[in-house]
Enzyme design. Structure first.
Site, mmCIF file in Angstrom:
data_model
loop_
_atom_site.group_PDB
_atom_site.id
_atom_site.type_symbol
_atom_site.label_atom_id
_atom_site.label_comp_id
_atom_site.label_asym_id
_atom_site.label_seq_id
_atom_site.Cartn_x
_atom_site.Cartn_y
_atom_site.Cartn_z
ATOM 1 N N HIS A 1 14.180 -6.739 33.402
ATOM 2 C CA HIS A 1 15.346 -7.532 32.976
ATOM 3 C C HIS A 1 16.670 -6.860 33.344
ATOM 4 O O HIS A 1 17.736 -7.472 33.217
ATOM 5 C CB HIS A 1 15.314 -7.782 31.466
ATOM 6 C CG HIS A 1 14.369 -8.866 31.061
ATOM 7 N ND1 HIS A 1 13.008 -8.695 31.010
ATOM 8 C CD2 HIS A 1 14.602 -10.160 30.702
ATOM 9 C CE1 HIS A 1 12.438 -9.831 30.623
ATOM 10 N NE2 HIS A 1 13.374 -10.726 30.435
ATOM 11 N N PHE B 1 0.875 -1.177 0.000
ATOM 12 C CA PHE B 1 0.000 0.000 0.000
ATOM 13 C C PHE B 1 0.906 1.218 0.000
ATOM 14 O O PHE B 1 1.767 1.345 0.885
ATOM 15 C CB PHE B 1 -0.847 -0.072 1.282
ATOM 16 C CG PHE B 1 -1.745 1.088 1.562
ATOM 17 C CD1 PHE B 1 -3.042 1.113 1.070
ATOM 18 C CD2 PHE B 1 -1.327 2.129 2.388
ATOM 19 C CE1 PHE B 1 -3.902 2.156 1.383
ATOM 20 C CE2 PHE B 1 -2.183 3.182 2.696
ATOM 21 C CZ PHE B 1 -3.473 3.189 2.194
ATOM 22 N N ALA B 2 0.753 2.092 -1.001
ATOM 23 C CA ALA B 2 1.705 3.201 -1.124
ATOM 24 C C ALA B 2 0.984 4.546 -1.138
ATOM 25 O O ALA B 2 0.458 4.969 -2.173
ATOM 26 C CB ALA B 2 2.552 3.024 -2.381
ATOM 27 N N SER C 1 0.234 8.657 16.661
ATOM 28 C CA SER C 1 -0.719 8.794 17.790
ATOM 29 C C SER C 1 -1.483 10.111 17.669
ATOM 30 O O SER C 1 -2.678 10.182 17.974
ATOM 31 C CB SER C 1 0.036 8.770 19.117
ATOM 32 O OG SER C 1 0.532 7.476 19.360
ATOM 33 N N GLU D 1 0.908 3.759 9.932
ATOM 34 C CA GLU D 1 -0.556 3.756 9.749
ATOM 35 C C GLU D 1 -1.228 4.870 10.566
ATOM 36 O O GLU D 1 -2.338 4.717 11.054
ATOM 37 C CB GLU D 1 -1.143 2.367 10.006
ATOM 38 C CG GLU D 1 -0.580 1.372 8.989
ATOM 39 C CD GLU D 1 -1.332 0.090 8.850
ATOM 40 O OE1 GLU D 1 -2.543 0.104 9.034
ATOM 41 O OE2 GLU D 1 -0.678 -0.911 8.530
ATOM 42 N N ILE E 1 7.617 2.656 2.171
ATOM 43 C CA ILE E 1 6.591 1.684 1.787
ATOM 44 C C ILE E 1 6.953 0.273 2.278
ATOM 45 O O ILE E 1 7.966 -0.307 1.859
ATOM 46 C CB ILE E 1 6.373 1.683 0.245
ATOM 47 C CG1 ILE E 1 6.026 3.113 -0.230
ATOM 48 C CG2 ILE E 1 5.291 0.677 -0.152
ATOM 49 C CD1 ILE E 1 4.865 3.789 0.495
ATOM 50 N N ALA F 1 4.409 14.306 2.288
ATOM 51 C CA ALA F 1 3.016 13.974 2.622
ATOM 52 C C ALA F 1 2.971 12.748 3.527
ATOM 53 O O ALA F 1 2.865 11.621 3.073
ATOM 54 C CB ALA F 1 2.208 13.725 1.341
ATOM 55 N N GLY F 2 3.161 12.994 4.828
ATOM 56 C CA GLY F 2 3.128 11.911 5.822
ATOM 57 C C GLY F 2 1.778 11.929 6.516
ATOM 58 O O GLY F 2 0.793 11.395 6.000
#
Ligand code: COS
Length: 382
Positions: free
Chosen positions: A338, A123-124, A366, A363, A157, A130-131
């Site tokens: 840990h 998916f591009a 936040s 995607e 991508i 353009a973020g």
């Protein structure tokens, strides 16, 4: 109200767990070191039917819904977040854009091969400028007879270079802004298509991330995905579903690092007793377990909405926002429990700490999830 999974979904979980334990976990360290998820791992997932889980049977899918997809992806993420990212790029946004935006003919032509792993998808949308502001894209598609001539660049991508088919977005009517964007199906064999070199990433290093370049790339008109100038909606609808999948990736990782932290705190002795007996550690484990439970609850409720045709855009953003932020807190505590060992490459915790960070970014950051949620809250709250 019924919070139980179906027998079919439980069987899927069992199968996915076996796949993760046998085919993925033993290679997770090498996948990270070599920055490559071997194709055999994806092929094995295809053999098991995992690549078609959310799609209807008529398109070669498993018809197990978003719930089934989340179950499978969660199990894979427990073993290796890179493999989950590669699978997600293919299923949850690559093939999903075809399923949500494609014509009946396009779906029948492409989805069976995608479900079978014969063709990998990507998916591009993102471009260098353009973020978060996805509509600020510059890639242009100019109509010439029965073809579009596409020029431009995509960036970051997932499955770039590896995938065979790309759902890409380009301006077909620049004056109309967001309402002048169209979606296209592009094959990597098309003249004028090329992929850049894989990016060197902090985490999910095994999943390939590249630029894509389109130079006078001729795309037949029938490769329009959905209606002309309506492509932005295809992107948004796809990302709504994709964001649920990121929640599943986060839940799987959270379960794994909680489990590793419990094991470690039972074995590690300090001050004459296992550290699991120290309240400082117990509180961290309690908080990690509570957040994991919240993640599971929000994730499967949203997946259930998606599977039952209930609008879920706001809830998908909430799921992605909450699960990614919670995972960051959980994995940070896992490192703390840990101690020095959690900082060493030798132990998986260090890898999960790096891998987790992407989930607050890809995607939709936040901040973008909050924007989507706030707009809906303001529009709909009485
Ligand atoms: N489902 C269907 N359509 C949607 C939608 C959704 N979830 N969200 C928006 N749309 C439609 C709108 O209805 C509008 O359509 P019309 O022109 O027909 O009215 C169109 O898309 C534009 O929407 P909007 O006005 O909300 O656009 P904005 O530019 O204001 O906001 C955001 C868009 C910021 C939400 C969008 O750019 C975004 O999600 N950005 C992040 C992108 C991203 O996640 N990138 C990650 C990389 S891809 S892995």
């Amino acid at each position: 109200m019924d919070f139980t999974f179906s027998e079919e979904h439980e069987m899927l979980r069992e199968l996915a767990r076996k796949y993760a334990d046998k085919e993925v976990r033993p290679h997770a360290e090498d996948i990270d070191k070599n920055a490559d998820v071997p194709r055999e791992i994806i092929d094995k997932a295809a053999e098991l039917g995992f690549l078609g889980i959310p799609f209807p049977e008529e398109y070669g899918g498993g018809d197990m819904g978003e719930t089934g997809y989340c179950i499978m992806l969660g199990e894979v993420s427990r073993a290796c977040m890179s493999t989950a990212a590669a699978l997600g790029g293919h299923i949850s946004i690559g093939a999903m854009a075809v399923y949500l935006g494609g014509t009946e003919e396009q779906k029948k032509k492409l989805l069976p091969d995608m479900c079978a792993g014969e063709k990998l998808a990507a998916f591009a949308l993102t471009e260098p400028q353009a973020g978060s502001d996805a509509a600020a894209m510059r890639t242009m598609a100019v109509k010439k007879g029965d073809r579009y001539i596409i020029n431009g660049q995509k960036t970051f991508i997932t499955n770039g270079g590896v995938a065979d088919v790309y759902s890409i977005f380009a301006l077909t009517n620049p004056e109309a802004g967001i309402r002048g964007i169209s979606a296209f199906l592009v094959d990597k064999t098309m003249a004028g298509f090329s992929a850049g070199k894989p990016e060197e990433k902090m985490g999910i290093r095994g999943s390939h991330t590249t630029d894509l370049f389109f130079e006078d790339m001729e795309v037949p008109e029938e490769n329009l995905l959905g209606e002309v100038n309506r492509g932005f909606r295809v992107a948004m609808k796809t990302l709504d579903v994709g964001r649920i999948g990121i929640g599943a990736q986060c839940l799987g990782a959270a379960r794994e690092v909680l489990s590793l932290s419990v094991q470690h705190s039972k074995q590690r002795v300090q001050f004459g007793k296992p550290i699991a007996k120290l309240q400082a550690i117990q509180w961290m484990l309690a908080e990690m377990a509570t957040e994991t439970y919240n993640m599971e609850s929000i994730l499967y409720r949203t997946a259930w909405m998606c599977d039952n045709g209930i609008p879920f855009s706001r809830e998908a953003a909430m799921t992605k926002l909450y699960c990614s932020e919670a995972l960051d807190r959980i994995v940070d505590k896992a490192v703390q429990i840990h101690g020095g060992m959690g900082y060493m490459r030798e132990y998986p915790i260090e890898r999960f700490y790096r891998d987790a960070r992407i989930t607050r970014l890809y995607e939709g950051t936040s901040e973008i999830q909050k924007l989507v949620i706030a707009r809906d809250v303001i529009a709909r709250t009485d």
